[in-house]
Design a protein around this motif. Structure first.
Motif, short mmCIF file in Angstrom:
data_model
loop_
_atom_site.label_atom_id
_atom_site.label_comp_id
_atom_site.label_asym_id
_atom_site.label_seq_id
_atom_site.Cartn_x
_atom_site.Cartn_y
_atom_site.Cartn_z
N VAL A 203 0.83 -1.21 0.00
CA VAL A 203 0.00 0.00 0.00
C VAL A 203 0.87 1.26 0.00
O VAL A 203 0.58 2.24 -0.70
CB VAL A 203 -0.97 -0.01 1.20
N LYS A 247 -11.57 -2.59 1.68
CA LYS A 247 -10.53 -2.56 2.72
C LYS A 247 -9.23 -1.99 2.17
O LYS A 247 -8.56 -1.18 2.82
CB LYS A 247 -10.30 -3.97 3.27
N GLU A 251 -7.25 1.50 3.31
CA GLU A 251 -5.82 1.49 3.67
C GLU A 251 -5.05 2.53 2.87
O GLU A 251 -4.17 3.20 3.39
CB GLU A 251 -5.23 0.09 3.43
N LYS A 254 -5.85 6.01 4.46
CA LYS A 254 -5.22 6.19 5.78
C LYS A 254 -3.70 6.30 5.65
O LYS A 254 -3.08 7.16 6.28
CB LYS A 254 -5.59 5.02 6.69
N THR A 255 -3.11 5.43 4.83
CA THR A 255 -1.65 5.41 4.70
C THR A 255 -1.14 6.67 4.02
O THR A 255 -0.11 7.24 4.43
CB THR A 255 -1.20 4.16 3.92
#
Length: 369
Positions: A203, A247, A251, A254-255
């Motif tokens: 990610v 999902k 990610e 957020k990352t």
């Protein structure tokens, strides 16, 4: 298009951008491509090359030919049970063109003329490029939406997934993302096709690519398994479930926020189309007074384009936004299925779909805490 003519639901581009599928023609001015992607639905029956070396058809002929073929295809739906008469009539007026059917459209020498001809007919343009021709991206005239395919996040995985012809494919790829960053006049999109066990591992590496091109939007879609082929080793097991795609998208958001707290982009999940196993991430600047505006004001775009073409007046992607309906927003109970349509499910799939929807909703709710 045929499904929507019968009011059975549309493609994800309707959910994300307000396109009527039956008024959208999918075509390409170039069958050729500089990659041999493992998930290509053509199973590599189209030509490949590093430069244009084929006979070139005139752009005007291609545009008019594509419109004519669209209309012939619509005519075949006359009398089909369930086809709505008002939609059948509307379908003969092409409003949108997806340049993503096969091949690499920007390899076509007259691609700018092709785009200008579409816009002159008030046909919006959705152009997808494989990020191997950075100079062509820089030279490109404004289109309604410009996509770059991000099929992997690292040099080794991109080589494995895209199987590029160019030896300097990674340098070309990065240069293409830098070129995309300069296209502020156009809505820019990274398109990620997720292939389990191939390109879903890193990610943070995807976030680094986001920081280079700063796309306005990110489409993330599960790979569509197109059957066994000698040209690819993919199986149905390589297709992630919708909750896995959601999902992965969470990610990414957020990352990226953690890695680049000072970035001009702030990404959030904006829309989903569970039926296509696809989600849309958008810069929060598209959230106007708390409401997402991922849809497009197509009339406004054409007006802005004509001013650019005629008087050289520049414009911004933020000038032709339109509000996204509540049913299309991520987390809505409809999961991107237009309530004006009638969903037809195959037997045995409803329970599985409901379970997947519940899991995705739970994940989204926990992420917001």
């Amino acid at each position: 298009g045929g499904s929507v003519l019968r009011r059975r639901g549309g493609c994800y581009k309707h959910t994300f951008y307000g396109i009527k599928s039956y008024q959208c023609m999918e075509t390409t001015p170039s069958l050729a491509c500089a990659n041999k992607c493992v998930f290509c639905w053509r199973h590599h029956t189209n030509p490949v090359g590093r430069e244009w070396r084929w006979k070139m058809d005139d752009a005007k002929m291609l545009v008019e030919g594509a419109i004519e073929k669209h209309r012939k295809m619509i005519k075949q739906m006359r009398g089909v049970p369930g086809v709505k008469p008002e939609r059948f009539k509307e379908a003969f007026t092409v409003r949108h063109c997806a340049l993503s059917l096969v091949g690499e459209p920007i390899m076509y020498p007259e691609i700018n003329k092709f785009l200008d001809l579409l816009h002159a007919k008030s046909i919006s343009s959705f152009l997808v490029t494989n990020a191997q021709f950075p100079e062509r991206i820089r030279q490109l005239h404004p289109c309604t939406q410009l996509y770059v395919s991000i099929d992997a996040a690292t040099k080794d995985s991109l080589k494995a997934v895209d199987r590029p012809l160019f030896k300097d494919f990674w340098e070309r790829f990065i240069s293409s993302l830098k070129a995309l960053k300069g296209k502020n006049i156009t809505r820019t999109v990274y398109r990620l096709t997720l292939v389990k066990e191939w390109n879903m591992q890193d990610v943070s590496a995807y976030c680094k690519l986001l920081a280079i091109g700063l796309p306005l939007l990110i489409e993330i879609k599960a790979v569509t398994f197109c059957g066994d082929s000698k040209a690819s080793s993919l199986t149905i097991k390589n297709t992630p479930y919708h909750e896995e795609v959601c999902k992965f998208g969470l990610e990414i958001c957020k990352t990226y926020s953690k890695m680049y707290p000072e970035s001009e982009r702030r990404y959030e999940l904006a829309c989903e189309h569970e039926h296509s196993n696809c989600i849309l991430i958008a810069d929060t600047k598209l959230k106007v007074e708390g409401k997402w505006h991922t849809w497009i004001d197509y009339d406004k775009f054409h007006s802005l384009f004509q001013e650019w073409k005629g008087a050289g007046k520049t414009f911004s992607a933020f000038e032709y936004l339109a509000p996204t309906p509540d049913w299309a927003v991520f987390g809505a109970k409809e999961q991107g299925f237009d309530p004006d349509e009638v969903r037809v499910r195959k037997k045995g799939k409803k329970a599985k779909a409901d379970a997947a929807a519940a899991a995705a909703a739970k994940e989204a709710k926990e992420a917001k805490k």
